[in-house]
Write a protein that holds these residues in place. Structure first.
Motif, mmCIF file in Angstrom:
data_model
loop_
_atom_site.group_PDB
_atom_site.id
_atom_site.type_symbol
_atom_site.label_atom_id
_atom_site.label_comp_id
_atom_site.label_asym_id
_atom_site.label_seq_id
_atom_site.Cartn_x
_atom_site.Cartn_y
_atom_site.Cartn_z
ATOM 1 N N PHE A 132 1.606 7.276 -6.372
ATOM 2 C CA PHE A 132 0.422 8.083 -6.650
ATOM 3 C C PHE A 132 0.667 9.546 -6.273
ATOM 4 C CE2 PHE A 132 -3.589 10.048 -5.368
ATOM 5 C CZ PHE A 132 -4.413 9.776 -6.452
ATOM 6 N N ARG A 133 1.281 9.763 -5.107
ATOM 7 C CA ARG A 133 1.550 11.135 -4.660
ATOM 8 C C ARG A 133 2.529 11.846 -5.587
ATOM 9 N NH1 ARG A 133 0.764 8.953 0.645
ATOM 10 N NH2 ARG A 133 2.919 8.202 0.697
ATOM 11 N N ARG B 226 0.824 -1.211 0.000
ATOM 12 C CA ARG B 226 0.000 0.000 0.000
ATOM 13 C C ARG B 226 0.858 1.262 0.000
ATOM 14 N NH1 ARG B 226 -2.903 -3.808 2.914
ATOM 15 N NH2 ARG B 226 -2.059 -3.256 4.958
ATOM 16 N N ASP B 227 1.915 1.265 0.823
ATOM 17 C CA ASP B 227 2.806 2.425 0.854
ATOM 18 C C ASP B 227 3.469 2.645 -0.500
ATOM 19 O OD1 ASP B 227 2.201 2.886 3.492
ATOM 20 O OD2 ASP B 227 4.051 1.984 4.284
ATOM 21 N N LEU C 211 0.821 4.124 -2.953
ATOM 22 C CA LEU C 211 0.426 5.481 -2.595
ATOM 23 C C LEU C 211 1.564 6.478 -2.761
ATOM 24 C CD1 LEU C 211 -1.804 4.692 0.516
ATOM 25 C CD2 LEU C 211 -2.556 5.404 -1.765
#
Length: 208
Positions: free
Chosen positions: A137-138, A130-131, A134
């Protein structure tokens, strides 16, 4: 040749050598099927050396996944650094897409990320997955200047690209539906990707 007889490498070079091998092995065999023994053989070092450096398969897989995600972030940031500032959304999206597809010359990287994403249920590796997603994505949303919906749409197409390359859709080149799908997904890189897939070979039997 044992690792003691090889030209002396720095600790960081040795680490990269093993992580590159881990990417190949985990990419083909997944987390469950990959072993430190197979990775050691692929890297040309002893299993004991791998274990001393990483402490076990879970730590090694996590390090290989972190390496793969870092390469994606670097490719995106390198592309963003080249923006002039007057690009429209389509130009940014194309530039980032080309950077991502360019990474797929390393099939182990592609498949290691997919295996990582499939481990969302794992109490240790799930948060890593997940990290990883994300963080990338950021980068696209904040550093490339996409809105949330624009970044989401970009990653939707990116995941389609990832899945198509993982299943080696270029191997079906010549079938009308496959050619149409690749043209829509890969555009001008279609021919390059077909050549790339043809040049990739499975893990050597000696490392199985």
């Amino acid at each position: 040749m044992s690792e003691e007889m090889r030209p002396r490498l720095t600790a960081e070079e040795r680490r990269e050598q093993i992580l590159a091998a881990a990417s190949v092995v985990f990419g083909e065999r997944g987390y469950a099927g990959g072993t430190t023994d197979a990775i050691a053989k692929e890297a040309g070092v002893s299993q004991a050396y791998v274990v001393r450096m990483f402490g076990g398969k879970e730590n090694l897989f996590r390090a290989a996944a972190d390496r793969a995600a870092a390469r994606v972030r670097f490719a995106f940031r390198d592309t963003i650094a080249g923006f002039r500032g007057d690009e429209d959304l389509d130009e940014k999206r194309l530039a980032l897409s080309m950077a991502y597809i360019g990474l797929m010359a390393d099939r182990g990287l592609l498949l290691t990320l997919l295996h990582l994403f499939s481990l969302g249920h794992d109490p240790v590796l799930g948060p890593v997955a997940r990290d990883c997603f994300l963080d990338v994505f950021r980068v696209v949303r904040d550093e490339a200047g996409f809105t949330g919906p624009e970044a989401t749409e970009f990653f939707s197409r990116g995941m389609l690209t990832t899945v198509l390359l993982a299943m080696r859709i270029p191997d079906s080149a010549g079938r009308p539906e496959a050619d149409e799908l690749m043209s829509c997904a890969f555009g001008e890189r279609t021919t390059d990707l077909i050549s790339l897939m043809q040049g990739q070979v499975p893990l050597d039997d000696a490392a199985r």
